[in-house]
Design an enzyme around this catalytic site. Structure first.
Site, PDB file in Angstrom:
ATOM      1  N   LYS A  58       2.426  -9.832  16.847  1.00 35.99           N
ATOM      2  CA  LYS A  58       2.209  -8.334  18.352  1.00 35.99           C
ATOM      3  C   LYS A  58       0.991  -8.936  18.830  1.00 35.99           C
ATOM      4  O   LYS A  58       0.735  -9.028  20.296  1.00 35.99           O
ATOM      5  CB  LYS A  58       2.041  -6.713  17.587  1.00 35.99           C
ATOM      6  CG  LYS A  58       0.526  -6.390  17.519  1.00 35.99           C
ATOM      7  CD  LYS A  58       0.100  -5.683  16.589  1.00 35.99           C
ATOM      8  CE  LYS A  58      -0.749  -5.992  15.987  1.00 35.99           C
ATOM      9  NZ  LYS A  58      -1.821  -5.429  15.587  1.00 35.99           N
ATOM     10  N   THR A  59      -0.317  -9.807  17.613  1.00 34.69           N
ATOM     11  CA  THR A  59      -1.332  -9.734  18.562  1.00 34.69           C
ATOM     12  C   THR A  59      -0.696 -11.155  19.314  1.00 34.69           C
ATOM     13  O   THR A  59      -1.003 -11.450  20.464  1.00 34.69           O
ATOM     14  CB  THR A  59      -2.142 -10.345  17.335  1.00 34.69           C
ATOM     15  OG1 THR A  59      -2.392  -9.959  16.396  1.00 34.69           O
ATOM     16  CG2 THR A  59      -3.406 -11.300  18.089  1.00 34.69           C
ATOM     17  N   ASP A 245      -4.636  -1.650  21.285  1.00 36.21           N
ATOM     18  CA  ASP A 245      -4.490  -2.256  20.167  1.00 36.21           C
ATOM     19  C   ASP A 245      -3.819  -0.877  18.632  1.00 36.21           C
ATOM     20  O   ASP A 245      -5.190  -0.229  18.976  1.00 36.21           O
ATOM     21  CB  ASP A 245      -5.043  -3.185  18.806  1.00 36.21           C
ATOM     22  CG  ASP A 245      -3.977  -4.268  18.303  1.00 36.21           C
ATOM     23  OD1 ASP A 245      -2.893  -4.381  17.616  1.00 36.21           O
ATOM     24  OD2 ASP A 245      -4.996  -4.758  17.520  1.00 36.21           O
ATOM     25  N   GLU A 246      -3.010  -1.053  17.853  1.00 37.12           N
ATOM     26  CA  GLU A 246      -3.015  -0.034  17.188  1.00 37.12           C
ATOM     27  C   GLU A 246      -2.732   1.025  17.620  1.00 37.12           C
ATOM     28  O   GLU A 246      -3.641   2.094  16.956  1.00 37.12           O
ATOM     29  CB  GLU A 246      -4.362  -0.676  15.635  1.00 37.12           C
ATOM     30  CG  GLU A 246      -4.122  -1.718  15.044  1.00 37.12           C
ATOM     31  CD  GLU A 246      -3.386  -1.906  14.338  1.00 37.12           C
ATOM     32  OE1 GLU A 246      -2.269  -1.242  14.613  1.00 37.12           O
ATOM     33  OE2 GLU A 246      -3.219  -2.939  13.619  1.00 37.12           O
ATOM     34  N   GLN A 276       3.253   2.455  11.161  1.00 36.71           N
ATOM     35  CA  GLN A 276       2.265   2.191   9.945  1.00 36.71           C
ATOM     36  C   GLN A 276       1.309   2.964  10.474  1.00 36.71           C
ATOM     37  O   GLN A 276      -0.156   2.314  10.120  1.00 36.71           O
ATOM     38  CB  GLN A 276       2.208   0.639  10.962  1.00 36.71           C
ATOM     39  CG  GLN A 276       2.764  -0.270   9.851  1.00 36.71           C
ATOM     40  CD  GLN A 276       2.250  -2.035  10.133  1.00 36.71           C
ATOM     41  OE1 GLN A 276       1.075  -2.439   9.818  1.00 36.71           O
ATOM     42  NE2 GLN A 276       3.566  -2.831  10.827  1.00 36.71           N
ATOM     43  N   ARG A 651       3.567  -6.515   4.100  1.00 39.50           N
ATOM     44  CA  ARG A 651       3.162  -7.720   3.094  1.00 39.50           C
ATOM     45  C   ARG A 651       3.138  -8.311   2.836  1.00 39.50           C
ATOM     46  O   ARG A 651       2.460  -9.285   3.164  1.00 39.50           O
ATOM     47  CB  ARG A 651       1.564  -6.731   2.625  1.00 39.50           C
ATOM     48  CG  ARG A 651       0.167  -5.734   3.155  1.00 39.50           C
ATOM     49  CD  ARG A 651       0.568  -6.012   3.953  1.00 39.50           C
ATOM     50  NE  ARG A 651       1.331  -4.978   5.569  1.00 39.50           N
ATOM     51  CZ  ARG A 651       1.498  -5.379   6.436  1.00 39.50           C
ATOM     52  NH1 ARG A 651       0.210  -6.232   7.594  1.00 39.50           N
ATOM     53  NH2 ARG A 651       2.345  -4.804   7.542  1.00 39.50           N
TER      54      ARG A 651
END
Length: 800
Positions: A58-59, A245-246, A276, A651
């Site tokens: 995503k980044t 973002d987020e 998330q 993770r």
DNA sequence: GGCCCCTGACTTTTT
DNA sequence: GTCAGGGGCC
């Protein structure tokens, strides 16, 4: 954050010619994207929701989108608003955009956290909410002190109604963008029916102090946008493209702020993952992301589902768990990575055994006797639900000498000594900062107790001046005498002296003879000492440094170190003001040194990180999912816990090990627990059950686990065999043989009986026994413990 | 004013 | 079981 510079932000609009030339041809960076990412990058206009699952790049998509906006000439760097939650994320984005552009992204003044961007905006428009543009940003300590005063003034029993609680309520209102007049009647009963009233008083006090808290940064801007359409319009036009973002972590205030700003062109790209969303308890609204298509009709939704991080087994486990949630937009992660190992599941008798087992596993992984390749400790993480779970691991790792680091915990600027030092700096820069004065009048101890402090308060109030002025007057009038008075005089004079140092010598002009009567503008030259020297002077002359030098507690050396670090940090700033501004919003302490270490952190802290090997201990009902979460928030709470499980599993890149214990000591009491319900949600085909036979005397395990264990044929599983083999190899009773050679050959330091030693965690103590590389120490504070020699230093070695 | 003892709380945490 | 904060005593 650099200090606000209008030119920077609004006029110095273009990339340098060099940078323009350096932009890469479109096809180049677009070809590095998968089809979904590419779609998310190329749909530049209109609202777009990028649903980016864990590990789906995503980044990369986000930063490439920024580069693409610039490259296609849609916007100049300072016309793009890109918001993140953490400074870390902002930094990372800046770096990556910079790399794409071939030059540091200095030209992007509006890439930052919600809060830092709001500070910039609010400084420009402070007067619209009755503030001056040099307002201070309060930390939680100041906030609490202020609220305590109000609570006391209102004659409320702060035993039954702690100020902390009120702070929580007010925060909550601010997260929901509720000013005191907008708090719904249904909430008005909060805090002994005085909540709203105190909230209003608190806001008034803040205004008087020319101060804001974190919540205000957003709230004030929302208020300004709502009440001043002209201001809003100006920014709607200026910020041609907005990226967030987020997005799943936004609260209502942030959501409103974004909607207002995107209201014109609606060129807003929100990136997030509803699966998330784990910050509901601090005001984040999953609803914001779930509702996106309704909020922005005609929005494009792009799903990033190709995962570049984890093996198929790990993804399958994560997917199957998260499937249990009702309210989600739905995504299915996939990968083309090779199978890898199944997710491993193991039950233990108690928490200590769990820690012991994980310690051994880590040893084996590191030594290459487990898994397909030897792993560095840096590649291994232990993720826990609650921080108290860390203790068992710390204890165990300390005993066996396994290097570890705890991520998270109190941040640098939250530490007592840093806040104290900062209060001094604040006072030096702005002598009218009453909250800072209150914090340090009697730190270090100056013999100024309640009575003296009340006298200062009263005098200040009577004369309508700041506390520093009040103190000065009280001294002149002889209201504070003796030892305390002398110390106070020294402090007040010191503050004046240090303040003068921030300005440098006065410059006199021929045409107007300057009289410094406090009203006439006075011109000053450059300060004679640098702000770094000044900071050191302040800390030394105030007696603060000496205060910790004389402190004999084991924490003192560390605190002095932190102070040193604080002063070092000043190097990155031009003056104290700039530094203070920065530090109230930023400053994390992620420096670590001294070789690879296992990371221990909470699941929350792990979001956004990845590790080849992840341990997820403590999967027991009540602990995880947390009982409290379920009690307080019901199904919503459970779903958030489940997302936490999803975050945890995702993770892991190569190996994911989930474990639970039948018994655990909670608050000093032994309690037994059922394995987490999330364990029942793990897909059988992707899990290898390692639980040794006979560990559970029947009835301890849920039926699901027992049957799963049977089906998986525990006794023949590769993991079990490996464990047997390993135990045969060097025996369970003394599994620590390889330790020294692996970790540190220089470890065997020589200590003598009775010698005074120092330990980072346990403090000072005397040696009472020595066994090989382990030393038994009777600690002054922590009792008698056996520790590995390399964690001890002779007392004189303690760094000061 | 400072130290010591008692009581009560006790998930997660950025800015 | 541990820690912080408050009250009470010296």
């Amino acid at each position: 954050m650099s200090s606000f510079d209008e030119n920077d932000a609004f006029e110095g609009a273009s990339l340098s010619a060099r940078a323009m030339a350096a932009l890469r041809p479109e096809a180049d960076y677009l070809n590095e994207l998968n089809p979904a990412q590419r779609e998310a990058v190329e749909l530049l206009d209109g609202p777009i929701l990028m649903l980016a699952g864990a590990g789906t790049g995503k980044t990369k998509a986000l930063t490439t989108r920024i580069a693409h906006l610039l490259n296609t000439g849609r916007a100049r760097p300072n016309e793009i608003l890109a918001v993140t939650f953490t400074n870390k994320a902002a930094r990372e984005m800046k770096e990556r955009v910079g790399r794409l552009l071939g030059q540091p992204a200095e030209g992007m003044p509006w890439l930052g956290t919600f809060h830092s961007i709001c500070v910039k905006l609010l400084r420009r428009h402070a007067e619209l909410v009755d503030l001056k543009s040099n307002f201070t940003i309060l930390d939680t300590d100041d906030q609490l002190r202020l609220l305590k005063q109000l609570v006391q003034a209102a004659n409320i029993d702060d035993k039954r109604w702690p100020a902390r609680m009120l702070a929580g309520i007010i925060d909550d209102w601010k997260n929901r963008a509720l000013t005191p007049d907008k708090v719904p009647a249904a909430d008005a009963g909060a805090y002994n029916a005085k909540g709203v009233e105190l909230y209003a008083q608190y806001q008034t006090r803040l205004r008087e102090l020319n101060a804001v808290d974190f919540g205000d940064l957003l709230l004030h801007m929302v208020t300004i946008f709502q009440t001043h359409p002209d201001v809003l319009e100006q920014y709607q036009r200026w910020f041609r493209y907005i990226l967030v973002d987020e997005y799943q972590d936004t609260n209502i205030a942030q959501y409103l702020w974004l909607r207002l700003l995107a209201g014109g062109h609606k060129n807003i790209c929100c990136v997030g993952d509803d699966d998330q969303s784990i910050y509901g308890w601090r005001g984040a609204e999953v609803g914001n992301i779930l509702r996106f298509e309704k909020d922005f009709p005609g929005a494009h939704v792009v799903r990033l589902e190709q995962n570049y991080r984890s093996t198929p087994h790990i993804l399958a486990a994560a997917s199957n768990v998260i499937r249990g949630n009702e309210s989600r937009l739905g995504k299915e992660l996939w990968t083309d990575k090779p199978e890898g190992e199944k997710v491993r599941l193991i039950g233990h008798w108690d928490g200590e055994e769990e820690a012991r087992w994980i310690g051994e596993e880590i040893d084996a992984m590191q030594g290459g006797t487990r898994g397909v390749r030897p792993m560095s400790l840096d590649e291994i993480a232990i993720l826990v639900r609650a921080s108290h779970q860390m203790r068992a691991f710390e204890d165990r790792f300390l005993t066996i000498g396994l290097p570890y680091k705890v991520i998270g915990g109190p941040r640098f600027y939250e530490r007592m000594e840093i806040r104290d030092a900062m209060a001094y700096f604040r006072l030096v820069v702005s002598p009218e900062d009453d909250l800072a004065f209150e914090r340090i009048v009697n730190t270090p101890k100056r013999g100024l107790g309640d009575k003296a402090q009340q006298t200062i308060q009263r005098t200040a109030r009577e004369h309508g001046v700041s506390l520093v002025q009040g103190a000065r007057i009280a001294l002149e009038q002889g209201l504070i005498k003796g030892k305390g008075g002398a110390a106070l005089r020294e402090l007040v004079e010191g503050l004046a002296r240090w303040n003068a140092m921030t300005r440098g010598p006065r410059i006199e002009f021929e045409d107007d003879s300057v009289i410094d009567d406090g009203t006439a503008p006075v011109r000053y030259g450059l300060p004679e000492v640098s702000h770094i020297e000044l900071a050191q002077i302040v800390l030394d002359e105030s007696g603060y440094t000496a205060h910790w030098q004389n402190d004999k507690t084991p924490e003192a050396p560390g605190r002095l170190e932190n102070l040193k670090e604080l002063v070092n940090q000043l190097d990155n700033f031009e003056n104290l003001q700039g530094f203070l501004e920065h530090v109230s919003l930023v400053m994390d302490n992620e420096q670590d040194s001294g070789g690879p270490k296992v990371s221990i952190m909470t699941l929350h802290a792990a979001k956004g990180l990845e590790f080849p090997a992840v341990f997820l201990p403590g999967w027991e009902d009540g602990l995880f999912p947390s009982q409290r979460s379920m009690d307080e928030s019901g199904l919503k709470g459970l779903e958030e816990e489940r997302r936490l499980a999803y975050v945890g599993i995702t993770r892991a890149e190569e190996v994911c090990t989930i474990s639970f214990a039948a018994n655990r000591r909670v608050f000093g009491q032994w309690q037994n627990a059922m394995p987490s319900r999330f364990i029942d949600e793990l897909p059988e085909d992707h899990v290898e059950v390692l639980t040794p036979p006979g560990l559970y005397g029947g009835g301890q395990m849920s039926a699901g686990i027992e049957s799963r264990a049977a089906q998986a044929n525990v006794y023949n599983s590769p993991g079990w065999k490996r464990m047997q083999a390993r135990q045969g190899q060097y025996g369970m009773s003394q599994p620590r043989e390889s330790r020294n050679t692996v970790i540190d050959a220089t470890a065997v330091a020589s200590f003598t009986l009775g010698e005074r030693v120092f330990h980072q965690k346990f403090g000072y103590g005397g040696v009472v026994g020595i066994e090989g590389d382990k030393v038994e120490v009777e600690f002054d504070k922590a009792g008698t413990k056996k520790v590995v020699a390399r964690f001890l230093s002779a007392k004189d070695d303690v760094p000061f």
